[in-house]
Design a protein around this motif. Structure first.
Motif, PDB file in Angstrom:
ATOM      1  N   LYS A 220      -0.940  21.473  11.094  1.00  0.00           N
ATOM      2  CA  LYS A 220      -1.708  22.825  10.978  1.00  0.00           C
ATOM      3  C   LYS A 220      -2.770  22.856   9.870  1.00  0.00           C
ATOM      4  CE  LYS A 220      -0.868  27.555  10.291  1.00  0.00           C
ATOM      5  NZ  LYS A 220      -0.003  28.743   9.817  1.00  0.00           N
ATOM      6  N   TYR A 221      -2.381  22.339   8.601  1.00  0.00           N
ATOM      7  CA  TYR A 221      -3.529  22.615   7.575  1.00  0.00           C
ATOM      8  C   TYR A 221      -4.225  21.377   7.377  1.00  0.00           C
ATOM      9  CZ  TYR A 221      -0.620  26.645   6.371  1.00  0.00           C
ATOM     10  OH  TYR A 221      -0.226  27.930   6.454  1.00  0.00           O
ATOM     11  N   LEU A 222      -3.838  20.171   7.582  1.00  0.00           N
ATOM     12  CA  LEU A 222      -4.465  18.942   7.099  1.00  0.00           C
ATOM     13  C   LEU A 222      -5.109  17.996   7.945  1.00  0.00           C
ATOM     14  CD1 LEU A 222      -1.555  18.089   4.534  1.00  0.00           C
ATOM     15  CD2 LEU A 222      -3.711  19.594   3.960  1.00  0.00           C
ATOM     16  N   LYS A 223      -4.901  18.215   9.165  1.00  0.00           N
ATOM     17  CA  LYS A 223      -5.260  17.403  10.115  1.00  0.00           C
ATOM     18  C   LYS A 223      -6.947  17.414  10.233  1.00  0.00           C
ATOM     19  CE  LYS A 223      -4.776  15.962  14.947  1.00  0.00           C
ATOM     20  NZ  LYS A 223      -3.934  16.050  15.985  1.00  0.00           N
ATOM     21  N   ASP A 224      -7.549  18.632  10.403  1.00  0.00           N
ATOM     22  CA  ASP A 224      -8.792  18.496  10.796  1.00  0.00           C
ATOM     23  C   ASP A 224      -9.889  18.851   9.458  1.00  0.00           C
ATOM     24  OD1 ASP A 224      -8.106  18.300  13.486  1.00  0.00           O
ATOM     25  OD2 ASP A 224      -7.752  20.575  13.487  1.00  0.00           O
ATOM     26  N   ILE A 225      -9.570  18.430   8.494  1.00  0.00           N
ATOM     27  CA  ILE A 225     -10.542  18.500   7.352  1.00  0.00           C
ATOM     28  C   ILE A 225     -11.509  17.430   7.383  1.00  0.00           C
ATOM     29  CG2 ILE A 225     -10.552  18.363   4.701  1.00  0.00           C
ATOM     30  CD1 ILE A 225      -7.803  19.580   4.587  1.00  0.00           C
ATOM     31  N   ASP A 226     -12.627  17.787   7.057  1.00  0.00           N
ATOM     32  CA  ASP A 226     -13.638  16.883   7.160  1.00  0.00           C
ATOM     33  C   ASP A 226     -13.777  15.609   6.449  1.00  0.00           C
ATOM     34  OD1 ASP A 226     -16.454  16.154   8.196  1.00  0.00           O
ATOM     35  OD2 ASP A 226     -17.385  16.625   6.381  1.00  0.00           O
ATOM     36  N   GLY A 227     -14.171  14.529   6.801  1.00  0.00           N
ATOM     37  CA  GLY A 227     -13.916  13.139   6.105  1.00  0.00           C
ATOM     38  C   GLY A 227     -12.757  12.390   6.449  1.00  0.00           C
ATOM     39  N   ILE A 228     -11.827  12.844   7.028  1.00  0.00           N
ATOM     40  CA  ILE A 228     -10.654  12.109   7.416  1.00  0.00           C
ATOM     41  C   ILE A 228     -10.911  11.086   8.920  1.00  0.00           C
ATOM     42  CG2 ILE A 228      -8.152  12.353   8.744  1.00  0.00           C
ATOM     43  CD1 ILE A 228      -7.844  14.886   6.989  1.00  0.00           C
ATOM     44  N   VAL A 229     -10.703  10.033   8.648  1.00  0.00           N
ATOM     45  CA  VAL A 229     -10.839   8.987   9.691  1.00  0.00           C
ATOM     46  C   VAL A 229      -9.502   8.786  10.414  1.00  0.00           C
ATOM     47  CG1 VAL A 229     -11.256   6.415   9.856  1.00  0.00           C
ATOM     48  CG2 VAL A 229     -12.486   8.034   8.174  1.00  0.00           C
TER      49      VAL A 229
END
Length: 127
Positions: free
Chosen positions: A53-62
């Motif tokens: 919910k909180y962490l998956k879609d943060i910019d910069g994640i490959v």
């Protein structure tokens, strides 16, 4: 003849990939292992859901994944002192640093910190 061509193509492809990767900043592999104060199935599943919910879609994640420790992996070599894992690959250190202070990351910590008995973080640079 076909095998030689295929081998040559693979060598060239990997050679190009390795040479271009060395010119870039290394990716950052961020592995987090949570031990919960009350490691019930429901609490483990809630933490995995919270990671997504909180962490998956943060910019910069490959790459992103989170899950419950596999009980079937019980060899002596397996570390069994965690309940939930979080695995993220960042584009580079700058992306990792932005994530560290991102409001969604801070919100995740605020929501789950009271459930955490221990948190271990392993960060590495990969090319």
């Amino acid at each position: 003849m076909f095998t030689r061509r295929l081998l040559l193509a693979l060598v060239m492809a990997f050679g190009l990939q390795f040479s271009s990767a060395s010119a870039e900043d290394p990716q950052i592999v961020h592995m987090v292992y949570f031990s919960l104060k009350e490691p019930t199935k429901a609490n483990k599943e809630a933490m995995v859901a919270g990671c997504k919910k909180y962490l998956k879609d943060i910019d910069g994640i490959v790459y992103f994944s989170s899950g419950i420790r596999g009980e079937a992996f019980a060899r002596d070599i397996n570390d069994k002192e965690f309940d939930v894992s979080l695995n993220i690959v960042f584009k580079n250190k700058a992306a990792h640093d932005k994530y560290s202070d991102h409001p969604k990351h801070l919100e995740f910590i605020k929501e789950f910190k009271d459930q955490m008995a221990k948190v271990r973080v392993f960060d590495s640079e990969v090319k």
